[in-house]
Write a protein that holds these residues in place. Structure first.
Motif, PDB file in Angstrom:
ATOM      1  N   UNK A  81      45.135  26.504  34.825  1.00  0.00           N
ATOM      2  CA  UNK A  81      46.228  26.482  35.807  1.00  0.00           C
ATOM      3  C   UNK A  81      46.011  27.467  36.952  1.00  0.00           C
ATOM      4  N   UNK A  82      44.807  28.033  37.037  1.00  0.00           N
ATOM      5  CA  UNK A  82      44.468  28.842  38.201  1.00  0.00           C
ATOM      6  C   UNK A  82      44.680  30.329  38.055  1.00  0.00           C
ATOM      7  N   UNK A  83      44.990  30.798  36.855  1.00  0.00           N
ATOM      8  CA  UNK A  83      45.116  32.239  36.659  1.00  0.00           C
ATOM      9  C   UNK A  83      43.740  32.896  36.720  1.00  0.00           C
ATOM     10  N   UNK A  84      43.739  34.210  36.754  1.00  0.00           N
ATOM     11  CA  UNK A  84      42.485  34.964  36.755  1.00  0.00           C
ATOM     12  C   UNK A  84      41.629  34.493  35.581  1.00  0.00           C
ATOM     13  N   UNK A  85      40.325  34.242  35.796  1.00  0.00           N
ATOM     14  CA  UNK A  85      39.487  33.620  34.762  1.00  0.00           C
ATOM     15  C   UNK A  85      39.522  34.264  33.384  1.00  0.00           C
ATOM     16  N   UNK A  86      39.668  35.592  33.302  1.00  0.00           N
ATOM     17  CA  UNK A  86      39.677  36.254  31.998  1.00  0.00           C
ATOM     18  C   UNK A  86      41.071  36.337  31.379  1.00  0.00           C
ATOM     19  N   UNK A  87      42.064  35.766  32.056  1.00  0.00           N
ATOM     20  CA  UNK A  87      43.443  35.858  31.572  1.00  0.00           C
ATOM     21  C   UNK A  87      43.641  35.175  30.226  1.00  0.00           C
ATOM     22  N   UNK A  88      42.766  34.222  29.896  1.00  0.00           N
ATOM     23  CA  UNK A  88      42.943  33.468  28.656  1.00  0.00           C
ATOM     24  C   UNK A  88      42.473  34.243  27.421  1.00  0.00           C
ATOM     25  N   UNK A  89      41.592  35.225  27.607  1.00  0.00           N
ATOM     26  CA  UNK A  89      41.013  35.923  26.459  1.00  0.00           C
ATOM     27  C   UNK A  89      42.036  36.668  25.599  1.00  0.00           C
ATOM     28  N   UNK A  90      42.956  37.447  26.182  1.00  0.00           N
ATOM     29  CA  UNK A  90      43.928  38.141  25.328  1.00  0.00           C
ATOM     30  C   UNK A  90      44.744  37.203  24.446  1.00  0.00           C
ATOM     31  N   UNK A  91      45.110  36.036  24.966  1.00  0.00           N
ATOM     32  CA  UNK A  91      45.851  35.077  24.149  1.00  0.00           C
ATOM     33  C   UNK A  91      45.055  34.669  22.918  1.00  0.00           C
ATOM     34  N   UNK A  92      43.796  34.338  23.134  1.00  0.00           N
ATOM     35  CA  UNK A  92      42.947  33.902  22.031  1.00  0.00           C
ATOM     36  C   UNK A  92      42.713  35.031  21.031  1.00  0.00           C
ATOM     37  N   UNK A  93      42.393  36.216  21.532  1.00  0.00           N
ATOM     38  CA  UNK A  93      42.072  37.345  20.658  1.00  0.00           C
ATOM     39  C   UNK A  93      43.298  37.840  19.897  1.00  0.00           C
ATOM     40  N   UNK A 128      48.524  39.288  33.377  1.00  0.00           N
ATOM     41  CA  UNK A 128      48.900  40.441  34.210  1.00  0.00           C
ATOM     42  C   UNK A 128      48.003  41.659  33.991  1.00  0.00           C
ATOM     43  N   UNK A 129      47.235  41.709  32.921  1.00  0.00           N
ATOM     44  CA  UNK A 129      46.359  42.851  32.671  1.00  0.00           C
ATOM     45  C   UNK A 129      45.367  43.113  33.812  1.00  0.00           C
ATOM     46  N   UNK A 130      44.778  42.067  34.407  1.00  0.00           N
ATOM     47  CA  UNK A 130      43.834  42.323  35.503  1.00  0.00           C
ATOM     48  C   UNK A 130      44.457  43.030  36.710  1.00  0.00           C
ATOM     49  N   UNK A 131      45.776  42.964  36.837  1.00  0.00           N
ATOM     50  CA  UNK A 131      46.428  43.677  37.938  1.00  0.00           C
ATOM     51  C   UNK A 131      46.148  45.169  37.870  1.00  0.00           C
ATOM     52  N   UNK A 132      46.015  45.687  36.652  1.00  0.00           N
ATOM     53  CA  UNK A 132      45.762  47.114  36.473  1.00  0.00           C
ATOM     54  C   UNK A 132      44.292  47.428  36.224  1.00  0.00           C
ATOM     55  N   UNK A 133      43.610  46.556  35.479  1.00  0.00           N
ATOM     56  CA  UNK A 133      42.280  46.913  35.002  1.00  0.00           C
ATOM     57  C   UNK A 133      41.127  46.235  35.745  1.00  0.00           C
ATOM     58  N   UNK A 134      41.421  45.227  36.538  1.00  0.00           N
ATOM     59  CA  UNK A 134      40.373  44.543  37.307  1.00  0.00           C
ATOM     60  C   UNK A 134      40.909  44.190  38.690  1.00  0.00           C
ATOM     61  N   UNK A 135      41.469  45.190  39.359  1.00  0.00           N
ATOM     62  CA  UNK A 135      42.195  44.954  40.605  1.00  0.00           C
ATOM     63  C   UNK A 135      41.335  44.293  41.672  1.00  0.00           C
ATOM     64  N   UNK A 136      40.137  44.814  41.910  1.00  0.00           N
ATOM     65  CA  UNK A 136      39.284  44.264  42.971  1.00  0.00           C
ATOM     66  C   UNK A 136      38.880  42.826  42.684  1.00  0.00           C
ATOM     67  N   UNK A 137      38.513  42.561  41.433  1.00  0.00           N
ATOM     68  CA  UNK A 137      38.138  41.198  41.059  1.00  0.00           C
ATOM     69  C   UNK A 137      39.331  40.258  41.180  1.00  0.00           C
ATOM     70  N   UNK A 138      40.520  40.773  40.845  1.00  0.00           N
ATOM     71  CA  UNK A 138      41.727  39.958  40.943  1.00  0.00           C
ATOM     72  C   UNK A 138      42.035  39.632  42.409  1.00  0.00           C
ATOM     73  N   UNK A 139      41.884  40.622  43.264  1.00  0.00           N
ATOM     74  CA  UNK A 139      42.094  40.394  44.701  1.00  0.00           C
ATOM     75  C   UNK A 139      41.118  39.350  45.219  1.00  0.00           C
ATOM     76  N   UNK A 140      39.862  39.467  44.808  1.00  0.00           N
ATOM     77  CA  UNK A 140      38.848  38.485  45.236  1.00  0.00           C
ATOM     78  C   UNK A 140      39.224  37.077  44.792  1.00  0.00           C
ATOM     79  N   UNK A 141      39.763  36.962  43.569  1.00  0.00           N
ATOM     80  CA  UNK A 141      40.149  35.631  43.084  1.00  0.00           C
ATOM     81  C   UNK A 141      41.328  35.081  43.879  1.00  0.00           C
ATOM     82  N   UNK A 142      42.258  35.950  44.291  1.00  0.00           N
ATOM     83  CA  UNK A 142      43.400  35.504  45.095  1.00  0.00           C
ATOM     84  C   UNK A 142      42.941  35.049  46.470  1.00  0.00           C
TER      85      UNK A 142
END
Length: 195
Positions: A81-93, A128-142
């Motif tokens: 659905x277009x979220x940050x690519x690593x956003x799915x990992x916490x759900x699975x783990x 929402x975790x990438x907002x704090x821990x992967x800010x630059x990568x998250x900005x690039x994805x936006x």
């Protein structure tokens, strides 16, 4: 260890769909109640209202793998659905960890269920975790998705360390309260149907 059968997978699919529906309703309500903060608190509010669904799943499909499948499906939804690519990992783990806690630990049943639900609920923090821990990568994805500076600034307007702590505590409290409420609802409306 009992293996999941086709009817079990169908049941997991049904309860996952209900979980999605509850999550969507919570998000819609939060958009109006606390605009600008709604994405940050969706994990906590979903945990508050989904305890009964979790309990029904555990009783209808009391087998290792059911929780993992639910969490994986939710995570894959975030991915497609277009979220940050690593956003799915916490759900699975977190779902896998919840499954392991429930079926491979020797603590009392009530404690296992509570701890597993808390861990499962933290999976929804994935987007929402990438907002704090992967800010630059998250900005690039936006930017890659065509978002402008005003949108990006709005996304990061509230991402302070204190807000992260508040979100985490809110998930913990939401999960504990959600399972308490869910157990009351389950005992009143669903337990006799399972017996």
């Amino acid at each position: 260890m009992k293996k999941l059968k086709v009817q079990d997978l169908i049941a997991v699919g049904i309860y996952t769909a209900i979980y999605f529906l509850l999550m969507s309703v919570c998000l819609l309500i939060l958009r109006f109640v606390i605009p600008g903060f709604h994405n940050l608190f969706i994990p906590a509010v979903t945990a508050l209202f989904s305890g009964v669904i979790y309990l029904i799943l555990l009783h209808k499909v009391p087998k290792f793998g059911a929780i993992t499948i639910m969490g994986t499906v939710v995570g894959l939804f975030f991915l497609i659905s277009g979220h940050f690519p690593l956003a799915f990992l916490p759900n699975m783990l977190c779902a896998l960890a919840a499954d392991l806690i429930l079926y491979h630990t020797k603590i009392t049943a009530q404690v296992k269920i509570m701890v597993s639900y808390i861990v499962f609920s933290f999976g929804l923090m994935g987007p929402i975790l990438p907002l704090w821990f992967m800010k630059n990568a998250y900005i690039d994805s936006l930017i890659a998705r065509g978002k402008d500076d005003a949108y990006i600034n709005g996304v990061f307007a509230h991402t302070t360390t204190a807000m992260f702590a508040l979100c985490a505590v809110a998930v913990l409290v939401g999960a504990i309260a959600g399972l308490f409420i869910g157990s009351r609802l389950y005992d009143k409306h669903f337990r006799t149907a399972d017996q």
